[in-house]
Design an enzyme around this catalytic site. Sequence first.
Site, PDB file in Angstrom:
ATOM      1  N   GLU A  77       0.820  -1.206   0.000  1.00  0.00           N
ATOM      2  CA  GLU A  77       0.000   0.000   0.000  1.00  0.00           C
ATOM      3  C   GLU A  77       0.862   1.268   0.000  1.00  0.00           C
ATOM      4  O   GLU A  77       1.839   1.364   0.757  1.00  0.00           O
ATOM      5  CB  GLU A  77      -0.901  -0.007   1.242  1.00  0.00           C
ATOM      6  CG  GLU A  77      -1.830   1.182   1.360  1.00  0.00           C
ATOM      7  CD  GLU A  77      -2.607   1.181   2.672  1.00  0.00           C
ATOM      8  OE1 GLU A  77      -3.657   1.858   2.723  1.00  0.00           O
ATOM      9  OE2 GLU A  77      -2.173   0.523   3.639  1.00  0.00           O
ATOM     10  N   LYS A 120     -10.557   2.628  -1.547  1.00  0.00           N
ATOM     11  CA  LYS A 120     -10.626   1.962  -0.247  1.00  0.00           C
ATOM     12  C   LYS A 120     -11.923   2.306   0.477  1.00  0.00           C
ATOM     13  O   LYS A 120     -12.266   3.469   0.670  1.00  0.00           O
ATOM     14  CB  LYS A 120      -9.412   2.375   0.595  1.00  0.00           C
ATOM     15  CG  LYS A 120      -9.262   1.665   1.926  1.00  0.00           C
ATOM     16  CD  LYS A 120      -7.926   2.079   2.539  1.00  0.00           C
ATOM     17  CE  LYS A 120      -7.664   1.423   3.877  1.00  0.00           C
ATOM     18  NZ  LYS A 120      -6.316   1.789   4.393  1.00  0.00           N
ATOM     19  N   CYS A 165      -5.696  -2.696   2.732  1.00  0.00           N
ATOM     20  CA  CYS A 165      -5.337  -2.624   4.149  1.00  0.00           C
ATOM     21  C   CYS A 165      -6.534  -2.816   5.082  1.00  0.00           C
ATOM     22  O   CYS A 165      -6.989  -3.932   5.264  1.00  0.00           O
ATOM     23  CB  CYS A 165      -4.597  -1.325   4.429  1.00  0.00           C
ATOM     24  SG  CYS A 165      -3.621  -1.385   5.965  1.00  0.00           S
TER      25      CYS A 165
END
Length: 292
Positions: free
Chosen positions: A43, A116, A153
């Site tokens: 990431e 995300k 993540c």
Amino acid sequence: MRQVTVAATQMACSWNREANVAEAEALVREAAGLGAQVVLIQELFETPYFCVDQKQEHFALAHPTQDHPVLAKMSALARELGVVLPVSFFERANNAYYNSLAMIDADGSTLGVYRKSHIPDGPGYQEKFYFNPGDSGFRVWPTRYGTLGVGICWDQWFPECARAMAVMGAEILFYPTAIGSEPQDPTIHSRDHWQRTMQGHAAANLVPLVASNRIGREEGEATGVTFYGSSFITDQTGAKVAEADESHRAVLTASFDLDALQARRASWGLFRDRRPELYGPLLTLDGRSFPG
């Protein structure tokens, strides 16, 4: 038989952005040399994990998707090597900012962008200051080497994300990440918890999973984080088939027969026996109040 070889990588990052991108390119080339067809980089690899602090000047690190210099470089690299690259980047879209990922196919084309969905906020991980909640929905893409799903993540802690991608047809799950120590409590070491959560996603959906994390100690102004490394690949049962250590640069590979796994998912019955009409509580925050 559709045999696919995937790679997880990990590296340390500095504020020399050109050096970080060059190291990411070197990892991709090394993985391709080992036969990898899909290579995952961690990431936000272009810089240190800047979310340890809340600093206005870090918004200047973001670029629009269409003219992002790192995406252009990675597109050329994917085309040259014939590999698929899920590439994490800091995206600016007018007045919105996202923690995003571009899925670059083996011909260098960008198949789409995932933003995300779950944005954390805590000591050392102050992402809500920088990122809007993603509005792309969960995404999967048919690439040259299979249908791939990607979370970013904090998404990896949510089984709904993995299940949604599997229901949408993902044959392998990928999670670029930045996880390490907890500045507010040095006794917490969540690496094993982090791994087991994703191992469960693989097992529950009968799909392999690839996770790439960063390594090293990164100091901000207010605090610092020591990243866990420990990037890994699981098989469809959640068993780890490759794993890096906590502190060294690494390239890991593993191969899977996607046709055989598809047949196994069908015969195991996990998707046949789902009962979506009973899952209403998942659409609520408190498990009791139903919309409409």
